[in-house]
Scaffold this motif. Structure first.
Motif: not given
Length: 155
Positions: A18-42
């Protein structure tokens, strides 16, 4: 009854974007993660600071986002910097592809959060700011803060 602030369920935010860019539009996207990745994200062990997204072969890929290794993971733990596929509708992917063809436009991740049990990333179509734009933003923010402080003291 006092107003309560809406709960911000962000696991990670990219404040630098937000400091380095002007945000023109936003989108919500899902992420394809593996089992250990989602645990780290949580566990909020994700870093969006240098991340960006690209459209390749009709798919959107999240790149350079670091998800730390899961502590209880075994030899099948994930690669922390691997490219991750973002899940979007075809119309959205087409629009992102068209926008990124323009000069100076990129896609940056803004926030990662959990929604209905699924990891989501808020991505933004962004245009880079110049140094003088950044200074102007800081100056405007300081002025607004001063106005709020004055109104609070005398209002």
């Amino acid at each position: 009854m006092a107003k309560s602030k809406p709960k911000d369920n962000a696991l990670a935010q990219n404040r630098k974007a937000r400091h380095d860019y002007n945000i023109l539009e936003t989108y919500e996207a899902g992420i394809a993660l593996t089992g250990t990745e989602i645990k780290s994200v949580r566990a909020s062990r994700i870093n969006l600071k240098d991340g960006f997204a690209q459209v390749k072969n009709g798919e959107v890929w999240l790149m350079n986002v670091h998800i730390s290794l899961y502590d209880q993971g075994n030899i099948f733990n994930h690669d922390p910097l691997r490219n991750r596929k973002l899940l979007l509708h075809k119309k959205e992917i087409k629009h992102l592809s068209e926008e990124t063809q323009k000069k100076g436009i990129t896609i940056v991740p803004l926030k990662v959060y959990i929604k209905n049990g699924f990891a989501k990333v808020l991505i933004g179509i962004a245009q880079g700011k110049h140094v003088y734009d950044k200074r102007e933003t800081i100056k405007r923010r300081d002025q607004e803060r001063e106005i709020r402080r004055t109104l609070k003291n005398y209002g």
